[in-house]
Design an enzyme around this catalytic site. Structure first.
Site, PDB file in Angstrom:
ATOM      1  N   LYS A   1      -9.123   0.116  -8.779  1.00 32.71           N
ATOM      2  CA  LYS A   1      -8.148  -0.732  -8.094  1.00 32.71           C
ATOM      3  C   LYS A   1      -8.897  -1.912  -7.482  1.00 32.71           C
ATOM      4  O   LYS A   1     -10.108  -1.836  -7.222  1.00 32.71           O
ATOM      5  CB  LYS A   1      -7.440   0.056  -6.988  1.00 32.71           C
ATOM      6  CG  LYS A   1      -6.069  -0.481  -6.636  1.00 32.71           C
ATOM      7  CD  LYS A   1      -5.013  -0.099  -7.656  1.00 32.71           C
ATOM      8  CE  LYS A   1      -3.623  -0.499  -7.206  1.00 32.71           C
ATOM      9  NZ  LYS A   1      -2.582  -0.081  -8.152  1.00 32.71           N
TER      10      LYS A   1
ATOM     11  N   GLY B   1      11.607  -1.443  -6.281  1.00 35.58           N
ATOM     12  CA  GLY B   1      12.671  -0.860  -5.463  1.00 35.58           C
ATOM     13  C   GLY B   1      14.054  -1.315  -5.879  1.00 35.58           C
ATOM     14  O   GLY B   1      14.987  -0.513  -5.958  1.00 35.58           O
TER      15      GLY B   1
END
Length: 352
Positions: free
Chosen positions: A80, A189
């Site tokens: 990451k 979302g």
């Protein structure tokens, strides 16, 4: 504090820091494990309070990517990267190019992609400086949309499939009438909200930015809730789809939902909270299992012999994997996150 002494350091293979004075780039890349293949994980840009907070995030996120790849049966390792700064104020093309040079300096051990605060256009700027940037273009889309390189649709679809499977397992119900609180109305979302709405779920939404909230209210009939209240509602499901650590010692006592199943990484502030959730009778969908749709997407984009249907079928297996975790957790009377960890570790600790 040395990186080796950091509480989130977990046998990470490589942690690199970069400061490019000309562009203002301050970034960290963490490679957790490459036993199954080169590490892959998105680049996140966020206004961290300080470098210590950024280091904590990148160490946790990179570890999560190792577990995510293993549980999704991908021949990839976990890594990451994070950039310190407000993406709405500080991001420039020169900064993105500097980030590309930083990625290139690791000679392919780390491949980056999109995450919070980074767009496909930003990745394309990085790609002018590095051959190890994923998500700049795409061949396939799991939902039949025009492929763009943005993995958010696949992430959202995977969370939807996983949430649906969890509701069926726990509540013995479909999604019609199920009350779901979504924390975060960003790219993932909002897409999750649309799919839940189509299945008849009743939505409650919160975000620190107003744009997605107004859209969810107008188009999906969602109820807008203050961010500080979204985890406390007496609903069926909480879907954390923002930053990590939303399930912590402060929020846990007020959670009334029966299920936690969302897209955010590192939802538990510490692993032992999985056991605390179990003791409260709350079923937790381990985040790196349910949100693996994005990394599956990126993996398939590199395959010349894949297809929309093949990628969609791979993502759909997230539901089956979660049920496997739940059944094993019930049989062993253990927290779901600990069971998922064990399964993943069995896969990646042996050289692929």
């Amino acid at each position: 504090m040395s990186v080796f002494d950091h509480p989130e350091f977990d046998k990470h293979e490589h942690v690199a820091f970069c400061h490019d004075e000309a562009s203002g780039l301050k970034a960290i890349i963490a490679i957790h494990n490459t036993n199954l293949g080169p590490s892959l994980g998105g680049c996140r840009m966020w206004p961290y309070l300080n470098s210590a907070e950024a280091l904590t995030d990148v160490l946790r996120l990179s570890k999560g990517m190792t577990y995510k790849a293993a549980m999704a049966n991908l021949k990839q390792g976990g890594g990451k990267s994070v950039i310190i700064g407000d993406p709405r104020k500080h991001k420039t093309e020169d900064m993105m190019k500097a980030m590309g040079r930083f990625v290139e300096s690791l000679n392919g051990r780390y491949i980056t992609a999109e995450d919070s605060g980074i767009s496909v256009e930003n990745l394309q700027a990085m790609a002018t400086q590095s051959s190890h940037i994923a998500g700049t273009s795409a061949q396939y889309n799991a939902l039949g949309e025009t492929p763009t390189g943005n993995p958010a649709p696949s992430t959202a679809y995977g969370v939807f499939v996983g949430l649906k499977a969890t509701v069926q397992h726990v509540l013995k119900s479909d999604l019609n009438g199920v009350k779901v609180a979504i924390q975060g109305m960003g790219h993932v979302g909002y897409r999750l909200a649309k799919q839940l709405h189509a299945e008849g779920a009743k939505l409650y939404v919160a975000d620190i930015y107003p744009e997605g909230l107004a859209k969810a209210e107008a188009e999906l009939g969602a109820t807008i809730v203050a961010p500080e209240e979204i985890l406390t509602l007496p609903l069926d499901v909480i879907a954390p789809c923002a930053m990590g650590s939303s399930i912590n010692d402060e929020s846990l006592p007020d959670i009334q939902a029966k299920i936690i199943a969302g897209a955010a990484n590192n939802q538990l502030a510490r692993e032992s909270l999985g056991t605390a959730l179990k003791e409260k009778g709350i079923v937790y969908a381990p985040d790196y299992v349910i949100n693996a749709g994005g990394i599956i997407d990126i993996y398939h984009q590199k395959l010349d012999d894949s297809s929309d249907d093949a990628m969609r079928a791979h993502i759909a297996k997230i539901g089956e994997t979660l049920v496997e975790v739940y059944e094993r957790a019930e049989a062993e009377n253990r927290a779901t996150n600990l069971v998922a960890n064990q399964i993943a570790e069995e896969r990646f600790t042996t050289q692929g």
